[in-house]
Design an enzyme around this catalytic site. Sequence first.
Site, short mmCIF file in Angstrom:
data_model
loop_
_atom_site.label_atom_id
_atom_site.label_comp_id
_atom_site.label_asym_id
_atom_site.label_seq_id
_atom_site.Cartn_x
_atom_site.Cartn_y
_atom_site.Cartn_z
N GLU A 1 0.80 -1.23 0.00
CA GLU A 1 0.00 0.00 0.00
C GLU A 1 0.84 1.29 0.00
OE1 GLU A 1 -3.03 -0.11 3.02
OE2 GLU A 1 -4.03 -1.78 2.04
N GLU B 1 -5.19 -8.66 0.66
CA GLU B 1 -5.91 -8.33 1.90
C GLU B 1 -7.38 -8.06 1.58
OE1 GLU B 1 -4.43 -5.17 4.40
OE2 GLU B 1 -2.35 -5.77 4.00
#
Length: 450
Positions: free
Chosen positions: A166, A354
């Site tokens: 991320e 995720e």
Amino acid sequence: MAKIIFPEDFIWGAATSSYQIEGAFNEDGKGESIWDRFSHTPGKIENGDTGDIACDHYHLYREDIELMKEIGIRSYRFSTSWPRILPEGKGRVNQKGLDFYKRLVDNLLKANIRPMITLYHWDLPQALQDKGGWTNRDTAKYFAEYARLMFEEFNGLVDLWVTHNEPWVVAFEGHAFGNHAPGTKDFKTALQVAHHLLLSHGMAVDIFREEDLPGEIGITLNLTPAYPAGDSEKDVKAASLLDDYINAWFLSPVFKGSYPEELHHIYEQNLGAFTTQPGDMDIISRDIDFLGINYYSRMVVRHKPGDNLFNAEVVKMEDRPSTEMGWEIYPQGLYDILVRVNKEYTDKPLYITENGAAFDDKLTEEGKIHDEKRINYLGDHFKQAYKALKDGVPLRGYYVWSLMDNFEWAYGYSKRFGLIYVDYENGNRRFLKDSALWYREVIEKGQVEA
Ligand SMILES: N#[N+]C[C@@H]1[C@@H](O)[C@H](O)[C@@H](O)[C@@H]2O[C@H]12
């Protein structure tokens, strides 16, 4: 919908990250990380929580692997703590830190659980932050050398590598909004950081290829699809710009070798150019083997003049079901982003690295956690992933966030995302939630109830 039966070789997994679960923040020679510094700074983390102990995974990893076996996960995505291995970020290796990950990987392999290592999940060595951190182009070089060390040390043991987790969050939460470490608040700095993160990704891919290693390398991006609140041209435009800001700003350099043109122009006009060097985009867009996608929710966006560079605001979906994070539960968004990435950016394999949700989990006196909401959340998202698979998206695996409750960054321990409940107040005892038992059945059967 007909029976939902995933391919037999589909990789069902679960994910964590070093700072969120390990603890042992200053043990066995580990160096300080920016998250040690940030969480020790008063006022930064809810309830003054820190990752000093976290889930004590550093000492309890064998027990955790037994729980992974009990759930039946086929792969475990975790991150390695750069400062645990290189306390100053470069140079001297802390052998005890490296040995911890060697033991972890050896025990995972003995348990027939495939490791997926994320090299960077936000815990930068503080020693490098003291030299500018990700604003300093040299950090990209030091990251690549850390990656080289890991590739060589785990050659033949680990075959799934994620460079960054991320980068949008690292850049903007950490450098534009100040909610994450190191806590600076300057949008242009965030753009410079994003560029150096992407550059370091490409440099690590070069080394992975140079070392001619078995396995696959990719990057994990948080992708949040934006939808216009209305069908007006202005709402559509606002949604498109916010979508570029979070998604295309990273997807486009990695897969197309350029930043989204219109947004790049807006940034340059309003903030001035961030620093790049000739050849950077070629490095950033080196061919990778897969893309990891973290999906949690969507954004609904409407035009709002003068509010920000995007003339946009995100609409709070009050009347929609949401998680404890206040995020709308929108499984359709997972299908939409999987199909869009495959159609507009790459035909490479995709992993959902995720997906999961925080709910108000309670431990009963019998040691049970009846987290029906999480079962429903995951089941609905699994169905959307299946739909994308059936529509031709090369989806290879799904890592539930998270294996266990853990340190949820600025929220501390107030948010529980785990399949495993962690009783922080009583010796970090672990309890399988109902969702873990449900997940075990899904994995065993490869099937989700329609
Ligand atoms: N918030 N939230 C949950 C979860 C966070 O705990 C992970 O560390 C990140 O990779 C990503 O933001 C998602």
